[in-house]
Design an enzyme around this catalytic site. Structure first.
Site, PDB file in Angstrom:
ATOM      1  N   HIS A  63      33.833  41.869  12.992  1.00 20.87           N
ATOM      2  CA  HIS A  63      32.544  41.147  12.885  1.00 20.87           C
ATOM      3  C   HIS A  63      32.115  40.525  14.270  1.00 20.87           C
ATOM      4  CE1 HIS A  63      32.414  40.455   8.171  1.00 20.87           C
ATOM      5  NE2 HIS A  63      32.823  41.631   8.572  1.00 20.87           N
ATOM      6  N   GLU A  65      31.336  37.626  14.858  1.00 21.59           N
ATOM      7  CA  GLU A  65      31.827  36.238  15.290  1.00 21.59           C
ATOM      8  C   GLU A  65      33.611  36.444  16.064  1.00 21.59           C
ATOM      9  OE1 GLU A  65      30.412  37.323  12.566  1.00 21.59           O
ATOM     10  OE2 GLU A  65      29.990  35.442  11.104  1.00 21.59           O
ATOM     11  N   CYS A  93      30.910  34.794   7.030  1.00 21.65           N
ATOM     12  CA  CYS A  93      31.786  34.991   5.694  1.00 21.65           C
ATOM     13  C   CYS A  93      32.880  34.172   5.749  1.00 21.65           C
ATOM     14  CB  CYS A  93      31.784  36.442   5.676  1.00 21.65           C
ATOM     15  SG  CYS A  93      33.060  37.123   6.920  1.00 21.65           S
ATOM     16  N   CYS A  96      35.469  34.993   8.678  1.00 24.21           N
ATOM     17  CA  CYS A  96      35.073  34.631   9.893  1.00 24.21           C
ATOM     18  C   CYS A  96      35.119  32.821  10.001  1.00 24.21           C
ATOM     19  CB  CYS A  96      33.581  34.791  10.403  1.00 24.21           C
ATOM     20  SG  CYS A  96      33.611  36.683  10.701  1.00 24.21           S
TER      21      CYS A  96
END
Length: 474
Positions: A63, A65, A93, A96
């Site tokens: 992801h 992040e 999410c 993260c």
């Protein structure tokens, strides 16, 4: 992975930080990834960047992040990012959010809310959990419209590409029509029930010659002891079996339900001459071979005449049982009844005849949802199969095929047979069911279900329970 956002770029406001993250989100979209971008800022300068890359890296943790957090930790030589702010275009999410808390991030700014997996308030709020040993300041909704638009546009374009891929995978022949998907959108709820199973298509069977055939294939595709092959009659389609399928699946069996060419979601040849009972049977025969269906119980319903009953002739070793439901077989000794003739003739003659109304006339318990049965036929041009099938009932077209099918069931069939007759059926009466039974080698007595009309409708579960009990064990 090159990026247009440079390390060390100035970032002096939340809006500026979010625009830098948006630039990274657009880069992700250009690579086919969900458009999410992130930048991590320290002392007014970009320390690290990240963008979504799970597809390219085959990594569910890739992801935006996490990419930014990893790069920043490497640059600082410390996993703790105490004096940094993270900007990300989509609400983090849970994965993260957990990483941000472990990194001791003091502040996170995000753009669009995520109603499916958001962990900053949309679904859960991990950052507000008082039992955790670190709390992070959260600001959401910065440039939310622009961040949300990037996501919406990405998924809109992807849906369009998927639709195009489907069309290219099954191109429409010039001599056929294809009912638009939107015609079936109204069949999502209501009195006629839902059909939750994913549609499947095939167009490369030799008999189809490029026509797209729709079918359902549910339950275990390998290892199933028994497979139910459901073949509808006139003027129905696979939706007819929607209340029967769950009961069959509950027994642990495989279920295949087909839309014959010209019906339901299958392509519809424009001319009646394209249809013959022998050809329709061959299409289903080839599908059975393609799907490698074994231990098959053939379920033939209503006025498909010689089509359903003709399917096992090519590979009888695949078939173990026959279930007929208000089924009709041409018989020279018993001409078409006046009731059946009166019901069938309008289908052949009236191009705009509402199918829902016609189906209601076939049963004593007759209210139906017209939209379900008219959906496959938006206008008269889609109805060549209806007219052709009505002709098969009124005047069988292929005497040789009729004799072959009848001889198979009278002389060669060695499986079990169950003949079900609906007590509320106005088209195929008990006498017709008895004549059919006498043509099936080894068939038992006719089973009458008093509430069952010509079409299975809401009584499909009752029919299925009778069938499961009768055909267990083989």
């Amino acid at each position: 992975m090159t990026t247009t956002v440079s390390i060390g770029s100035p970032c002096e406001s939340d809006e500026q930080g979010m625009r830098l993250a948006l630039a990274l989100a657009h880069e992700a979209a250009a690579e086919g990834e969900v458009p999410v971008g992130a930048v991590l800022v320290r002392d007014g300068r970009v320390l690290s960047t990240g963008r979504n890359a799970p597809i390219a890296r085959h990594d569910p943790t890739a992801h935006a992040e996490l990419a930014a957090l990893r790069s920043a930790a490497q640059a600082l030589g410390n996993y703790r990012l105490d004096d940094c702010t993270l900007y990300v275009t989509l609400e983090p999410c849970p994965m993260c959010a957990g990483a941000m808390l472990h990194a001791r991030l003091p502040r996170v700014v995000f753009g669009a809310m995520d109603a499916k997996t958001g962990a900053a308030g949309s679904v859960v709020d991990l950052f507000a959990e008082p039992l955790l040993n670190h709390q992070t300041e959260i600001r959401g909704g910065v440039l939310a419209d622009e961040c949300g638009m990037a996501l919406s546009e990405f998924f809109r374009q992807r849906r369009s590409e998927q639709k195009l891929e489907k069309r290219l995978a099954h191109p429409l022949r010039e001599d056929a029509l294809r009912t638009p998907d939107k015609a079936f959108a109204q069949i999502t709820e209501g009195a006629e029930g839902t059909c939750p199973w994913a549609p499947r298509y095939v167009s490369d069977l030799p008999a189809l010659d490029g026509l797209r055939l729709h079918y359902l294939d549910e339950g275990p595709s390998t290892g199933a002891v028994r497979t139910w092959l459901l073949v509808h009659g006139l003027p129905g389609w696979s939706h007819e079996f929607r209340t029967m399928i769950p009961a069959l699946l509950a027994s642990g069996d495989r279920v295949i339900a087909v839309d014959l060419p010209g019906f339901g979601r299958s392509d519809k040849p424009k001319k009646e001459a394209a249809h013959s009972e022998r050809w329709h049977a061959r299409v289903i025969q080839e599908l059975v071979e393609r799907l490698d269906a074994r231990g098959v119980v053939l379920v033939t319903q209503g006025l498909n005449g010689l089509i359903g009953l003709g399917v096992p002739l090519a590979a009888p070793e695949r078939f173990s049982g026959l279930l007929t439901i208000n089924a009709w077989l041409p018989d020279a000794a018993a001409p078409v009844s006046k009731v059946l003739q009166k019901w069938t003739e309008p289908i052949a003659r009236k191009p705009r005849l509402p199918m829902g109304e016609q189906i209601a006339r076939a049963s004593r318990n007759g209210a139906v949802d017209d939209a379900v049965w008219d959906a496959p036929f938006p206008d008269a041009g889609y109805r060549a199969a209806l007219r052709a099938f009505a002709g098969f009932v009124l005047s069988p077209q292929d005497p040789e095929w009729t004799r072959e099918v009848q001889a198979f069931w009278c002389e060669q069939w060695s499986g079990k047979s169950l003949v079900i007759s609906g007590g509320a059926d106005l088209l195929i009466d008990r006498q017709a069911a008895e004549r059919l039974r006498l043509n099936l080698r080894g068939a038992g007595d006719v089973v009458v279900i008093p509430e069952l009309g010509h079409f299975i409708s809401q009584h499909g579960a009752d029919v299925a329970l009778h069938a499961v009990e009768y055909f267990s064990p083989f």
